[in-house]
Write an enzyme that holds these catalytic residues in place. Structure first.
Site, PDB file in Angstrom:
ATOM      1  N   ASP A   1       0.910  -1.315   0.022  1.00  0.00           N
ATOM      2  CA  ASP A   1       0.152   0.062  -0.178  1.00  0.00           C
ATOM      3  C   ASP A   1       0.808   1.186  -0.060  1.00  0.00           C
ATOM      4  OD1 ASP A   1      -2.383   1.589   0.572  1.00  0.00           O
ATOM      5  OD2 ASP A   1      -3.224  -0.418   1.396  1.00  0.00           O
TER       6      ASP A   1
ATOM      7  N   ASP B   1      -2.944   4.594  -2.337  1.00  0.00           N
ATOM      8  CA  ASP B   1      -3.996   5.172  -1.463  1.00  0.00           C
ATOM      9  C   ASP B   1      -4.422   6.595  -1.773  1.00  0.00           C
ATOM     10  OD1 ASP B   1      -5.503   4.802   1.179  1.00  0.00           O
ATOM     11  OD2 ASP B   1      -4.256   6.725   1.763  1.00  0.00           O
TER      12      ASP B   1
ATOM     13  N   GLU C   1      -6.747   4.185  -5.696  1.00  0.00           N
ATOM     14  CA  GLU C   1      -8.078   4.441  -5.052  1.00  0.00           C
ATOM     15  C   GLU C   1      -8.492   5.758  -5.465  1.00  0.00           C
ATOM     16  OE1 GLU C   1      -9.706   4.290  -0.562  1.00  0.00           O
ATOM     17  OE2 GLU C   1      -8.182   5.712  -0.904  1.00  0.00           O
TER      18      GLU C   1
ATOM     19  N   HIS D   1     -10.918  -3.346   2.944  1.00  0.00           N
ATOM     20  CA  HIS D   1     -10.778  -3.275   4.251  1.00  0.00           C
ATOM     21  C   HIS D   1     -11.580  -1.920   4.907  1.00  0.00           C
ATOM     22  CE1 HIS D   1      -7.867  -0.344   2.446  1.00  0.00           C
ATOM     23  NE2 HIS D   1      -8.027   0.317   3.759  1.00  0.00           N
ATOM     24  N   ASP D   2     -12.257  -1.048   3.849  1.00  0.00           N
ATOM     25  CA  ASP D   2     -13.121  -0.033   3.997  1.00  0.00           C
ATOM     26  C   ASP D   2     -14.436  -0.244   4.030  1.00  0.00           C
ATOM     27  OD1 ASP D   2     -10.953   1.678   4.843  1.00  0.00           O
ATOM     28  OD2 ASP D   2     -10.745   2.096   2.536  1.00  0.00           O
TER      29      ASP D   2
END
Ligand code: GLC
Ligand code: CA
Length: 599
Positions: A124, A231, A288, A363-364
């Site tokens: 990440d 990210d 993202e 994960h969100d």
């Protein structure tokens, strides 16, 4: 209706170009297009030393499991040194490992073992902000003359007529509250789009950018990793005039301000710089991409000729029913909405040189079975399987999130509020308590929203077997987040080798996807939308063959037959089915799905 489409978030301020994506008839094959990527949330995957926290050696111990599942690439959530205010998305040293996760040697071993098993690994990349404990920020905040002062974004206060101090703008942060925090020592505010402990780096400063490229990117690429999940890829460039956002919420002193700090004027210049570093290696990136609803804006990120990122995560589907800027203000959405959003980017990239991602979890997000179909014990296995089948036949790089392959569902309504640990969930609940003076109905509503869309549902320990603590850590240990009670019925051990299980079905889907990759991965997508409860689409190959997917999204049986517009499809072409037996050619059972391939 879906607030996702609120025009407010679509305001743009650099409309001086129109992007004409390179028209192509078929997608050019690349290894990262054909790969299945599996996201690992380090703290919740596998605890190897029984301190209740997942770790790198834990991941290493499960690599064979991932290979057997058919995974090609693992994406490891942030494993860097961090005070963990936002679960590692607040990095205090890009070149060190978070202590409880293991050592640099463990990470080197992870990279090596993953490669030895024929898989790839991505990390990440979190470079919009750092932790407030990063030495750069400590130095930056030490004085207004610090050489690193300009590495973060500092602004003076505003004062009203009464002499009261206010932040430089009225922007609302993604975790609630203002995007500005006051620094007593140097008497200025700094900006943070997320938590106050996540100050935004100042990308306008070239030294800062160079330091990021060296420490956060090159350092890891030189260790041999195969790319990054980037990210918040569109927040590096912000509007630098620092103006107030329009007032849309009179009850709050902060306002939604995505348009002020997303997709700013220099965003593509910065990403081109990153890309130049990456192009020295054979790697791929997935960005993202929040708050970017306009297709032409998205194309600028993903059209191959633009040389930016290789693909992005759009959130149209996973944000269904949420309100922009307030994910916990929920609205109803229909199957029609789900179908439209899920297939939207399939249409956009068709016949272009752009590429998409295919995903429903990370994960969100809450768990897809609970969010979109049904987690009723009578239906959840079929629901997980039909979603697997749909995703497995869509165009794009397929991303799976840990636990999705066994059909883990959300924590139940009875899950106590104290068990929600995520900063976003906790902030929201506390805000409602503050605003309503603890009104029980309001708190109940807040808890109900957490139960549906909190990030915590994805962050509970992975369910490996039916021993206490689900095999995540030893029975005598208290894991950092409570294990869901459903681990007794939903776990890896009980599904491996079990023919009707979600896990074995996912394996079959992945095998199928690779075997028919010209259709399932690269085929030309065409939605056939003739029935409210069914999702049906065609994937056309270069040689005239077609793949046809039909999925019953409802908990009721449906009368149905093959589409007459595709006479080459015959009942005997059935190639994949969510049911092991009892396929009826004229009807579909609740949550039944099938794939036909013409010969
Ligand atoms: C991304 C991450 C999320 C994190 C945020 C701030 O959205 O996926 O988990 O909180 O960025 O870094
Ligand atoms: Ca551990």
């Amino acid at each position: 209706m879906l607030a996702v489409h609120t025009r407010l978030n679509q305001q743009r301020f650099t409309p001086d170009f129109t992007i004409m994506p390179h028209q192509v008839r078929y997608h050019e094959p690349r290894w990262w297009k054909e790969s299945v990527v599996y996201e690992i949330y380090v703290s919740s995957f596998k605890d190897s030393n029984n301190d209740g926290i997942g770790d790198i050696p834990g991941i290493i111990s499960k690599l064979n499991y991932l290979r057997d599942l058919g995974v090609d690439i693992i994406w490891v959530s942030p494993h860097y040194k961090s005070p963990q205010v936002d679960m590692g998305y607040d990095i205090s040293d890009y070149q060190k490992i978070h202590g409880p996760y293991g050592s640099m040697k463990d990470v080197d071993t992870l990279i090596e073992r993953t490669h030895a098993l024929g898989m790839k690994i991505i990390f990440d990349l979190v470079i919009n902000h750092s932790s407030d404990l990063h030495p750069w920020f400590k130095e930056s905040r030490s004085s207004v003359d610090s050489p690193k002062r300009d590495w973060y974004i500092w602004r003076p206060a505003r004062y009203d007529a009464a002499g009261k101090r206010h932040p430089p703008t009225n922007w609302r942060s993604n975790f609630g509250g203002p995007t500005w925090s006051w620094d007593e020592k140097t008497q200025q505010y700094y900006v943070h789009i997320y938590a106050p402990e996540q100050p935004d780096l100042n990308w306008e400063n070239p030294d800062c950018r160079r330091a990021l490229y060296d420490t956060a990117i090159r350092f890891w690429l030189d260790k041999g990793i195969d790319g990054f999940r980037v990210d918040t890829v569109n927040r590096y460039s912000k509007r630098v005039d620092f103006v107030d956002a329009p007032i849309t919420d009179t009850a709050d002193e902060t306002q939604l301000a995505f348009q002020n700090f997303t997709n700013g004027p220099r965003i593509h210049e910065y990403i081109s710089e990153i890309r130049a570093v990456l192009d020295e290696y054979d790697v791929f990136t997935v960005g993202e991409l929040p708050n970017t609803p306009d297709e032409s804006d998205v194309m600028r990120f993903i059209s191959a000729q633009e040389k930016q990122v290789d693909m992005v995560f759009n959130f149209d589907t996973v944000y269904l029913g949420q309100t922009p800027g307030d994910r916990f203000r929920l609205q109803n959405f229909t199957k029609k909405d789900f179908k439209r959003e899920l297939t939207k980017w399939q249409d956009v990239i068709r016949d272009t040189d752009a590429w998409a991602t295919v995903f429903l979890e990370n994960h969100d997000q809450g768990r897809s079975v609970s969010r979109f179909l049904s987690d009723d014990p009578a239906h959840r296995t079929q629901a997980a399987k039909v979603l697997a089948m749909v995703l497995g036949t869509m165009t794009g790089t397929l991303f799976l999130y840990q636990g999705q392959e066994i059909g883990i569902v959300n924590a139940p309504p009875s899950y106590p509020v104290e068990e929600y640990k995520c900063i976003r969930s906790v902030n929201h609940y506390n805000k409602i308590r503050r605003q309503t003076g603890g009104d029980p109905t309001a708190l109940e509503e807040a808890l109900d929203a957490l139960q549906k869309v909190a990030r915590d549902h994805a962050r509970v320990p992975m369910q490996w077997d039916d021993s206490a603590n689900a095999g995540f850590c030893a029975a005598c240990v208290t894991p950092w987040m409570r294990v869901l009670d459903t681990y007794r019925e939903i776990n890896v051990a009980s599904q491996i080798g079990n023919k009707g299980s979600v896990l074995e079905f996912w394996k079959a889907v992945i095998r199928f996807r690779k075997r028919y990759k010209d259709l399932a991965i690269y085929g030309r997508f065409q939605l056939i939308d003739e029935h409210e409860d069914l999702l049906t689409f065609i994937k056309e190959g270069t040689d005239g063959k077609v793949l046809f997917t039909v999925a019953n999204l409802s908990d009721q049986p449906q009368r149905w037959s093959l589409p007459s517009s595709y006479p080459m499809l015959k009942p005997s072409n059935l190639a994949l089915s969510t049911r092991s037996q009892g396929v009826d050619h004229f009807s579909l059972a609740a949550f039944e799905g099938r794939v036909y391939v013409s010969v």
